[in-house]
Design a protein around this motif. Sequence first.
Motif, PDB file in Angstrom:
ATOM      1  N   ILE A 191       8.272   1.446  -6.766  1.00  0.00           N
ATOM      2  CA  ILE A 191       7.254   2.181  -6.746  1.00  0.00           C
ATOM      3  C   ILE A 191       6.279   1.330  -7.734  1.00  0.00           C
ATOM      4  CG2 ILE A 191       5.993   4.137  -7.057  1.00  0.00           C
ATOM      5  CD1 ILE A 191       8.264   3.958  -4.830  1.00  0.00           C
TER       6      ILE A 191
ATOM      7  N   ARG B  69       6.275  -0.001  -2.519  1.00  0.00           N
ATOM      8  CA  ARG B  69       5.146   0.923  -2.174  1.00  0.00           C
ATOM      9  C   ARG B  69       4.044   1.266  -3.347  1.00  0.00           C
ATOM     10  NH1 ARG B  69       6.035   6.425  -2.574  1.00  0.00           N
ATOM     11  NH2 ARG B  69       8.033   6.211  -2.611  1.00  0.00           N
ATOM     12  N   ALA B  70       2.927   1.415  -3.097  1.00  0.00           N
ATOM     13  CA  ALA B  70       2.150   1.671  -4.094  1.00  0.00           C
ATOM     14  C   ALA B  70       2.215   3.386  -4.642  1.00  0.00           C
ATOM     15  CB  ALA B  70       0.690   1.737  -3.548  1.00  0.00           C
ATOM     16  N   LEU B  71       2.115   3.425  -5.747  1.00  0.00           N
ATOM     17  CA  LEU B  71       2.335   4.929  -6.314  1.00  0.00           C
ATOM     18  C   LEU B  71       1.174   5.664  -5.718  1.00  0.00           C
ATOM     19  CD1 LEU B  71       3.696   7.134  -8.358  1.00  0.00           C
ATOM     20  CD2 LEU B  71       2.269   6.075 -10.032  1.00  0.00           C
ATOM     21  N   ASP B  72      -0.055   5.097  -5.888  1.00  0.00           N
ATOM     22  CA  ASP B  72      -1.418   5.594  -5.543  1.00  0.00           C
ATOM     23  C   ASP B  72      -1.560   5.339  -3.944  1.00  0.00           C
ATOM     24  OD1 ASP B  72      -3.905   6.799  -4.826  1.00  0.00           O
ATOM     25  OD2 ASP B  72      -4.933   5.626  -6.147  1.00  0.00           O
ATOM     26  N   ALA B  73      -1.326   6.452  -3.163  1.00  0.00           N
ATOM     27  CA  ALA B  73      -1.308   5.932  -1.553  1.00  0.00           C
ATOM     28  C   ALA B  73      -2.657   5.568  -1.184  1.00  0.00           C
ATOM     29  CB  ALA B  73      -0.996   7.232  -0.849  1.00  0.00           C
ATOM     30  N   ASP B  74      -3.833   5.456  -1.560  1.00  0.00           N
ATOM     31  CA  ASP B  74      -5.242   4.994  -1.496  1.00  0.00           C
ATOM     32  C   ASP B  74      -5.245   3.494  -1.965  1.00  0.00           C
ATOM     33  OD1 ASP B  74      -5.569   7.583  -0.284  1.00  0.00           O
ATOM     34  OD2 ASP B  74      -6.293   8.198  -1.988  1.00  0.00           O
ATOM     35  N   ARG B  75      -4.299   3.232  -2.721  1.00  0.00           N
ATOM     36  CA  ARG B  75      -4.499   1.970  -3.352  1.00  0.00           C
ATOM     37  C   ARG B  75      -3.813   0.626  -2.569  1.00  0.00           C
ATOM     38  NH1 ARG B  75      -5.333  -0.036  -9.043  1.00  0.00           N
ATOM     39  NH2 ARG B  75      -6.086  -1.973  -8.195  1.00  0.00           N
TER      40      ARG B  75
ATOM     41  N   ASP C 178       0.729  -1.191   0.008  1.00  0.00           N
ATOM     42  CA  ASP C 178      -0.010   0.007   0.096  1.00  0.00           C
ATOM     43  C   ASP C 178       0.875   1.198  -0.070  1.00  0.00           C
ATOM     44  OD1 ASP C 178       0.991   0.348   2.577  1.00  0.00           O
ATOM     45  OD2 ASP C 178      -0.907  -0.703   3.537  1.00  0.00           O
ATOM     46  N   GLY C 179       0.312   2.461   0.506  1.00  0.00           N
ATOM     47  CA  GLY C 179       1.199   3.588   0.407  1.00  0.00           C
ATOM     48  C   GLY C 179       2.131   3.607   1.353  1.00  0.00           C
ATOM     49  N   ARG C 180       2.104   2.760   2.527  1.00  0.00           N
ATOM     50  CA  ARG C 180       3.298   2.911   3.523  1.00  0.00           C
ATOM     51  C   ARG C 180       4.207   1.726   3.097  1.00  0.00           C
ATOM     52  NH1 ARG C 180      -1.490   2.791   6.959  1.00  0.00           N
ATOM     53  NH2 ARG C 180      -0.929   0.297   7.332  1.00  0.00           N
TER      54      ARG C 180
END
Length: 143
Positions: free
Chosen positions: A141, A116-122, A100-102
Amino acid sequence: MNDIDAWVWWLVGAAALGIPLVVTAMPEFGMFAVGAVAAAVVAALGPGVVAQVITFLVVSVALIAVVRPVANRHSRQRPQLASGIEALKGKQAVVLERVDGRGGRVKLAGEIWSARALDADRAYEAGQEVDVVDIEGATAIVI
């Protein structure tokens, strides 16, 4: 120049031009050194000083006129084969631990990477395939 032949002086000059070539990494000195070697060959064949100097100038200028543009063109080209982290961008990875974003973990090119996900909400769950869009340090990323 009575005791030493002219061709020897041209070779000494070529060697002297080779020193700044090595020290400064300026290829022009190497081209002048090749011109001096050509003048040494002409001197060994017997023509006078004028022919030797003309040979030196013609060969040196010709090399600079031909080699420099080709070298400049090659130095501006990007390498055909990507390596290092550039080769990993655009590759697919498999999520090993939720990403996820973290953070999280993925298997990328046979190695385990933090991700880490590029889109923090994903969020991406284990087993999903993701695409690597960038590498920041030791973190992939992904999207």
